[in-house]
Design a protein around this motif. Structure first.
Motif, PDB file in Angstrom:
ATOM      1  N   ASN A   2      36.103  13.558 -25.166  1.00  0.00           N
ATOM      2  CA  ASN A   2      34.888  12.785 -24.885  1.00  0.00           C
ATOM      3  C   ASN A   2      33.628  13.544 -25.286  1.00  0.00           C
ATOM      4  N   TYR A   6      31.156  11.594 -27.695  1.00  0.00           N
ATOM      5  CA  TYR A   6      29.761  11.373 -27.300  1.00  0.00           C
ATOM      6  C   TYR A   6      28.810  12.168 -28.180  1.00  0.00           C
ATOM      7  N   THR A  10      25.581  10.668 -30.110  1.00  0.00           N
ATOM      8  CA  THR A  10      24.250  11.257 -29.943  1.00  0.00           C
ATOM      9  C   THR A  10      23.636  11.613 -31.287  1.00  0.00           C
ATOM     10  N   GLN A  45      33.234   8.948 -17.272  1.00  0.00           N
ATOM     11  CA  GLN A  45      33.883   9.372 -18.512  1.00  0.00           C
ATOM     12  C   GLN A  45      34.929  10.455 -18.253  1.00  0.00           C
ATOM     13  N   SER A 155      23.312   8.943 -23.725  1.00  0.00           N
ATOM     14  CA  SER A 155      24.334   9.636 -24.501  1.00  0.00           C
ATOM     15  C   SER A 155      23.993  11.115 -24.655  1.00  0.00           C
ATOM     16  N   THR A 158      24.695  12.826 -21.301  1.00  0.00           N
ATOM     17  CA  THR A 158      26.140  12.845 -21.071  1.00  0.00           C
ATOM     18  C   THR A 158      26.816  13.866 -21.977  1.00  0.00           C
ATOM     19  N   THR A 159      26.389  13.927 -23.233  1.00  0.00           N
ATOM     20  CA  THR A 159      26.976  14.866 -24.179  1.00  0.00           C
ATOM     21  C   THR A 159      26.771  16.309 -23.729  1.00  0.00           C
ATOM     22  N   ILE A 194      32.050   3.915 -28.646  1.00  0.00           N
ATOM     23  CA  ILE A 194      30.884   4.439 -27.926  1.00  0.00           C
ATOM     24  C   ILE A 194      29.584   4.099 -28.639  1.00  0.00           C
TER      25      ILE A 194
END
Length: 278
Positions: A2, A6, A10, A45, A155, A158-159, A194
């Motif tokens: 993930n 991600y 991004t 996630q 994103s 989250t990344t 995504i």
């Protein structure tokens, strides 16, 4: 996995969001408003990725639909225009049905065969709870922003968290040994699952609300169960089919709460301008 997927999303959206925030200063508040949704999304996630190691694909697909129930509960709590929902009998009927479906799904010998486990069920339910909250926060906190901007910032946050988690807990060195075709699968799934699909999800949430957007995917578990049978030789037991059908049917009842209702009250925050005047 993930973190890589991600990261691809991004990198794709970052040039756009930088240009956008430069042209529309009012939208820079998204950097603050996206924090809550990104934290909840990160939890979801991680749970989604870990669940595959403890449950079969069909089990995950059915139980994750309980996120629809969580979306309604969070909507009632956090979105004032949704609170009239609790006064309708179908809300309680659907809610009880979701619980009954999950209990039926996990009862008997459901976890003595295959690779599903009680721990897997707990992980899926926690993931469903996170995703239910995620849709509501996207509506409440990011509804006034362009869907691409809202998701791009989410994103990015989250990344960052997933990359830190990857280096702390993941077998990240294996990335250097992956063959080219696996990298193509990773990148392709990042774009399909995504980069673009989440922007479409944001558009759906902004236009229809988190409840309808979540409930519209009730058919997904049946397609996943079919694919798991064909490609993974995973077959749900009879009791699991019964529980899954009760669960999905209850989600349909909850979805019917939106049929014929009056338009929502105006949003708390006005829509931001699309670009600077002049």
């Amino acid at each position: 996995v993930n973190a890589v997927r991600y990261g691809v999303a991004t990198v794709f959206w970052l040039p756009f969001v930088i240009q956008r925030l430069w042209r529309v200063p009012a939208e820079r508040r998204v950097l603050r408003d996206a924090i809550g949704a990104s934290l909840v999304n990160t939890v979801g996630q991680i749970g989604w990725a870990v669940a595959a190691y403890h449950s079969e694909a069909g089990v995950i697909a059915f139980v994750i639909r309980s996120s629809f129930f969580f979306a309604i509960v969070y909507s009632v709590i956090l979105l004032p225009q949704e609170r009239a929902t609790v006064r309708r009998s179908r809300f309680w009927l659907g809610g009880v049905g979701v619980v009954a479906g999950v209990v039926t799904f996990m009862s008997g010998n459901a976890f003595t065969e295959g690779k599903s486990s009680p721990l897997g069920l707990v992980i899926i339910l926690l993931t469903a709870a996170a995703w239910g909250m995620y849709g509501v926060l996207v509506k409440r906190d990011l509804g006034r922003y362009d869907a691409r901007v809202g998701f791009a910032v989410n994103s990015l946050y989250t990344t960052i968290i997933l990359i830190v988690a990857m280096f702390l807990f993941g077998n990240w060195r294996v990335l250097g040994t992956l063959p080219g075709e696996v990298w193509l699968l990773l990148i392709g799934s990042a774009f399909a699952g995504i980069t673009f699909s989440h922007v479409l999800l944001y558009r759906g949430i902004h236009a229809l609300g988190p409840v309808i957007s979540s409930g519209a995917s009730c058919v997904q578990p049946f397609l996943t169960a079919l694919g798991a049978w064909i490609f993974l030789d995973e077959v749900l037991r009879t009791r699991q089919w019964v529980g899954g059908c009760i669960l999905v049917g209850s989600c349909v009842i909850l979805l019917s709460l939106k049929f014929g209702r009056q338009p929502d009250s105006p949003p708390t925050h006005p829509k931001l301008p699309q670009e600077e005047s002049g």
